[in-house]
Motif scaffolding. Structure first.
Motif, PDB file in Angstrom:
ATOM      1  N   THR A  79       0.788  -1.244   0.000  1.00 55.54           N
ATOM      2  CA  THR A  79       0.000   0.000   0.000  1.00 55.54           C
ATOM      3  C   THR A  79       0.815   1.286   0.000  1.00 55.54           C
ATOM      4  O   THR A  79       0.243   2.358  -0.126  1.00 55.54           O
ATOM      5  CB  THR A  79      -0.946   0.046   1.216  1.00 55.54           C
ATOM      6  OG1 THR A  79      -0.160  -0.028   2.413  1.00 55.54           O
ATOM      7  CG2 THR A  79      -1.955  -1.090   1.185  1.00 55.54           C
ATOM      8  N   ARG A  80       2.136   1.213   0.145  1.00 58.66           N
ATOM      9  CA  ARG A  80       2.949   2.427   0.202  1.00 58.66           C
ATOM     10  C   ARG A  80       4.101   2.347  -0.786  1.00 58.66           C
ATOM     11  O   ARG A  80       4.735   1.315  -0.932  1.00 58.66           O
ATOM     12  CB  ARG A  80       3.523   2.669   1.600  1.00 58.66           C
ATOM     13  CG  ARG A  80       2.491   2.866   2.699  1.00 58.66           C
ATOM     14  CD  ARG A  80       1.602   4.074   2.523  1.00 58.66           C
ATOM     15  NE  ARG A  80       2.345   5.337   2.497  1.00 58.66           N
ATOM     16  CZ  ARG A  80       1.842   6.479   2.063  1.00 58.66           C
ATOM     17  NH1 ARG A  80       0.615   6.545   1.601  1.00 58.66           N
ATOM     18  NH2 ARG A  80       2.576   7.565   2.065  1.00 58.66           N
ATOM     19  N   ILE A  81       4.354   3.470  -1.437  1.00 58.88           N
ATOM     20  CA  ILE A  81       5.412   3.570  -2.438  1.00 58.88           C
ATOM     21  C   ILE A  81       6.675   4.120  -1.795  1.00 58.88           C
ATOM     22  O   ILE A  81       6.626   5.137  -1.093  1.00 58.88           O
ATOM     23  CB  ILE A  81       4.974   4.496  -3.594  1.00 58.88           C
ATOM     24  CG1 ILE A  81       3.757   3.930  -4.308  1.00 58.88           C
ATOM     25  CG2 ILE A  81       6.128   4.734  -4.561  1.00 58.88           C
ATOM     26  CD1 ILE A  81       3.123   4.897  -5.302  1.00 58.88           C
ATOM     27  N   ALA A  82       7.824   3.477  -2.076  1.00 59.62           N
ATOM     28  CA  ALA A  82       9.118   3.943  -1.581  1.00 59.62           C
ATOM     29  C   ALA A  82       9.909   4.669  -2.666  1.00 59.62           C
ATOM     30  O   ALA A  82      10.706   5.548  -2.361  1.00 59.62           O
ATOM     31  CB  ALA A  82       9.945   2.767  -1.061  1.00 59.62           C
ATOM     32  N   GLU A  83       9.671   4.309  -3.934  1.00 55.73           N
ATOM     33  CA  GLU A  83      10.451   4.875  -5.034  1.00 55.73           C
ATOM     34  C   GLU A  83       9.708   4.639  -6.343  1.00 55.73           C
ATOM     35  O   GLU A  83       9.028   3.634  -6.501  1.00 55.73           O
ATOM     36  CB  GLU A  83      11.815   4.187  -5.072  1.00 55.73           C
ATOM     37  CG  GLU A  83      12.786   4.720  -6.073  1.00 55.73           C
ATOM     38  CD  GLU A  83      14.109   3.963  -6.031  1.00 55.73           C
ATOM     39  OE1 GLU A  83      15.000   4.344  -6.820  1.00 55.73           O
ATOM     40  OE2 GLU A  83      14.273   3.007  -5.242  1.00 55.73           O
ATOM     41  N   VAL A  84       9.883   5.563  -7.301  1.00 59.55           N
ATOM     42  CA  VAL A  84       9.207   5.484  -8.594  1.00 59.55           C
ATOM     43  C   VAL A  84      10.204   5.777  -9.709  1.00 59.55           C
ATOM     44  O   VAL A  84      11.070   6.640  -9.556  1.00 59.55           O
ATOM     45  CB  VAL A  84       8.054   6.517  -8.688  1.00 59.55           C
ATOM     46  CG1 VAL A  84       7.336   6.428 -10.032  1.00 59.55           C
ATOM     47  CG2 VAL A  84       7.072   6.354  -7.542  1.00 59.55           C
ATOM     48  N   ALA A  85      10.046   5.081 -10.832  1.00 56.93           N
ATOM     49  CA  ALA A  85      10.811   5.388 -12.042  1.00 56.93           C
ATOM     50  C   ALA A  85       9.847   5.395 -13.223  1.00 56.93           C
ATOM     51  O   ALA A  85       8.984   4.525 -13.336  1.00 56.93           O
ATOM     52  CB  ALA A  85      11.904   4.354 -12.281  1.00 56.93           C
ATOM     53  N   VAL A  86       9.972   6.407 -14.074  1.00 56.83           N
ATOM     54  CA  VAL A  86       9.118   6.555 -15.252  1.00 56.83           C
ATOM     55  C   VAL A  86      10.010   6.835 -16.451  1.00 56.83           C
ATOM     56  O   VAL A  86      10.939   7.644 -16.361  1.00 56.83           O
ATOM     57  CB  VAL A  86       8.112   7.718 -15.081  1.00 56.83           C
ATOM     58  CG1 VAL A  86       7.214   7.849 -16.302  1.00 56.83           C
ATOM     59  CG2 VAL A  86       7.281   7.540 -13.828  1.00 56.83           C
ATOM     60  N   ILE A  87       9.720   6.186 -17.579  1.00 53.01           N
ATOM     61  CA  ILE A  87      10.514   6.411 -18.781  1.00 53.01           C
ATOM     62  C   ILE A  87       9.606   6.537 -20.001  1.00 53.01           C
ATOM     63  O   ILE A  87       8.575   5.873 -20.091  1.00 53.01           O
ATOM     64  CB  ILE A  87      11.553   5.289 -18.995  1.00 53.01           C
ATOM     65  CG1 ILE A  87      12.513   5.659 -20.132  1.00 53.01           C
ATOM     66  CG2 ILE A  87      10.886   3.937 -19.201  1.00 53.01           C
ATOM     67  CD1 ILE A  87      13.747   4.792 -20.194  1.00 53.01           C
ATOM     68  N   ALA A  88      10.019   7.422 -20.913  1.00 54.69           N
ATOM     69  CA  ALA A  88       9.279   7.611 -22.165  1.00 54.69           C
ATOM     70  C   ALA A  88      10.268   8.007 -23.254  1.00 54.69           C
ATOM     71  O   ALA A  88      11.364   8.504 -22.964  1.00 54.69           O
ATOM     72  CB  ALA A  88       8.215   8.688 -22.008  1.00 54.69           C
TER      73      ALA A  88
END
Length: 143
Positions: A79-88
């Motif tokens: 239920t909790r996010i520690a880190e995010v990565a997004v690529i395009a």
């Protein structure tokens, strides 16, 4: 979570979040815009969930990569996010859209890091709070 879970099976265990976002981006369904996006989220429990954008001919009905990764995380029980990565594939790192910023803020602290990247290797790191200052929270609904 089961080891044979299809969401977990799509994740490369020793890869970085950007690597995992890059890999899932290849699965994006973007026949209308040709703008493929991949997202990988690490939960506070250490699990990684991925998502890619899925377009629909009725444009508002599509799903963003970030929303897909969040849905996979919630479906798996984290239920909790520690880190995010997004690529395009874009000339500069692309931040999450406004709706996804609110979605990320629902499950992440303000200082949660977000790495935005391009397929050409450019990166930019920021935090959830910097992407959505003045966010709407459950506290606004209290009387």
């Amino acid at each position: 979570m089961r080891a044979d879970d299809p969401v977990r099976r799509a994740v490369m265990p020793d890869a970085t979040l950007i690597d995992q976002a890059t890999q899932v981006r290849l699965n994006a369904h973007a026949p209308y815009s040709n703008f493929k996006v991949g997202c990988a989220i690490r939960s506070v429990e250490g699990n990684v969930y991925v998502g890619c954008n899925v377009e629909n001919v009725a444009y508002p009905e599509g799903t963003c990569a970030e929303a897909g990764a969040i849905a996979a995380m919630i479906a798996a029980g984290d239920t909790r996010i520690a880190e995010v990565a997004v690529i395009a594939g874009s000339p500069a790192p692309v931040p999450p859209c406004g709706g996804c910023r609110q979605k990320l803020a629902e499950f992440a602290d303000g200082d949660t890091p977000i790495t935005m990247a391009t397929t050409q290797g450019a990166t930019q790191v920021t935090q959830v709070g910097a992407l959505l200052p003045g966010q709407f929270t459950a506290a606004h609904m209290a009387e």
